[in-house]
Design a protein around this motif. Structure first.
Motif, short mmCIF file in Angstrom:
data_model
loop_
_atom_site.label_atom_id
_atom_site.label_comp_id
_atom_site.label_asym_id
_atom_site.label_seq_id
_atom_site.Cartn_x
_atom_site.Cartn_y
_atom_site.Cartn_z
N GLU A 166 0.92 -1.21 0.01
CA GLU A 166 -0.04 -0.07 -0.08
C GLU A 166 0.83 1.20 0.17
O GLU A 166 0.62 2.30 -0.52
N TYR B 194 -9.19 -3.27 0.62
CA TYR B 194 -8.78 -2.63 2.02
C TYR B 194 -9.75 -2.66 2.97
O TYR B 194 -10.88 -3.14 2.70
N SER C 153 -4.04 -3.30 3.31
CA SER C 153 -4.61 -4.04 2.42
C SER C 153 -4.96 -5.49 2.99
O SER C 153 -4.21 -6.16 3.65
#
Length: 299
Positions: free
Chosen positions: A25, A272, A287
Motif C-alpha cells: 500500500e 482494503y 490491504s
C-alpha cells in the motif's frame, strides 16, 4: 531515461524486506503520486560490475518499485559510481521529513485556493482520510492545540483521537491534558477513551488527585444491586438464538501483531479495510492481502 529492465535492486541495501516503506500500500501510494513520466527525483545508479550494460540502485529503491507498479518502461536516473556502502544508510537516517504542522499548513493553503480534500489526496498519492486527519490540525480545540504546539503530541493519529474524545467530554479531556507529566501516547489515549466510554455508560470512577490515573469501578446500578443482596440480573434484549452473533468481532493478524477489523469504518478502496492493533490501539488502512484471519468471536 534508462530502461527499467536494465536496473537491479541492491541486495545489500539497508532496508529489510518487511520495512514499512516496502508495504504494497505504501508503494502504491508513491506510484499514485507520480506523473506520467515517473518520479521527478531521478534514481541514483552505479554500473553493475558483474554485468556490463546493467545498473544497481544506489538510492531510490521505493521509487523503482513504484515505477514498476506504474508499469513504466523507462525511469529518470543518473550514474554515480563514486558509491560507498554507508551512503544508503546515511541518506535514510539523515532524512528529515516534513512535520505534521507543515503538512497541515500546506493542506490549508491548497484548501484556501479551492482544492478539495479528495483532489489533494489524489495529487499527493494519499487517501482522503489521511488528508482529513492532517486537516484536523488546522482547527484544534484550545487544550489540544496547546499540547500540540508545545510538542507534547506530534502523532497525528493521537491528536485526532483526542479531538474525538474532546467532542463528547471536553472537561475530562482538558483535565487529563493539564497534567504536565501525563504521557500522551496512543496507548494512553486509548485508555482515556475507554474510561470516558465507561463513564458515559454510567460507570463510577476514582481518580488519584496527583496523577489523574483512572481506575474503573462498578456501575452505580451494580453497586445498588450488591447492597440489596444477590439478585438475578435481567438481561435486556438477549439474543436467544444460539446460532446468531449479537455482535461480531473479526480478529486478525497484521505484521505479526494481533488486531481486529474495524467494521464501522468505510474501507478506502476495494481490497482494503481499517485495522486496529490490539496492543496500542493504532488505527490504519491496510490491504487485506496483508491480513491473516484469526477468529470470529462474539463481542
Amino acid at each position: 531515461m534508462i530502461s527499467i529492465d536494465l536496473i537491479d535492486e541492491d541486495p545489500e541495501q539497508p532496508r529489510s524486506a518487511d520495512n514499512p516503506g516496502f508495504r504494497p500500500e505504501s508503494i502504491q501510494e508513491l506510484a499514485n503520486s507520480f506523473g506520467p513520466k515517473g518520479p521527478k527525483t531521478p534514481l541514483s545508479l552505479r554500473d553493475n560490475p558483474k554485468e556490463s550494460g546493467r545498473y544497481i540502485i544506489n538510492h531510490g529503491h521505493r521509487r523503482f518499485r513504484a515505477c514498476k507498479v506504474k508499469k513504466l518502461d523507462e525511469v529518470p536516473a543518473f550514474i554515480d559510481n563514486d558509491y560507498d556502502v554507508d551512503d544508503q544508510i546515511i541518506e535514510n537516517i539523515q532524512r528529515e521529513g516534513q512535520s505534521p504542522r507543515e503538512i497541515a499548513e500546506r493542506i490549508g493553503i491548497k484548501q484556501a485556493a479551492g482544492a478539495k480534500n479528495k483532489d489533494i489526496a489524489a495529487r499527493w498519492g494519499k487517501s482522503g482520510s489521511w488528508v482529513t486527519q492532517y486537516a484536523t490540525l488546522l482547527d484544534l480545540p484550545e487544550p489540544i492545540a496547546a499540547v500540540f504546539n508545545a510538542g507534547r503530541a506530534n502523532d497525528v493519529t493521537v491528536v485526532n483521537e483526542l479531538v474525538t474524545a474532546y467532542k463528547g467530554n471536553p472537561e475530562e479531556v482538558t483535565d487529563w491534558l493539564s497534567v504536565p507529566t501525563q504521557e500522551i501516547s496512543r496507548g494512553e489515549v486509548r485508555l482515556l477513551r475507554e474510561f470516558l466510554a465507561e463513564k458515559n455508560k454510567g460507570g463510577s470512577t476514582m481518580r488519584d488527585p496527583n496523577t489523574l490515573d483512572i481506575v474503573f469501578g462498578e456501575t452505580d446500578a451494580e453497586a445498588d444491586e450488591g447492597a440489596q443482596g444477590d439478585k438475578p440480573k435481567k438481561e435486556k434484549g438477549r439474543n436467544t438464538d444460539p446460532d446468531k452473533l449479537k455482535k461480531a468481532i473479526v480478529q486478525v493478524e497484521h505484521d505479526g501483531r494481533p488486531a481486529r477489523l474495524m467494521l464501522s469504518k468505510r474501507p478506502p478502496a476495494e481490497g482494503y479495510a481499517w485495522i486496529k492493533y490490539e496492543d496500542d490501539g493504532q488505527q490504519f488502512e491496510a490491504s487485506l492481502t496483508d491480513v491473516r484471519l484469526v477468529a470470529l468471536i462474539e463481542g
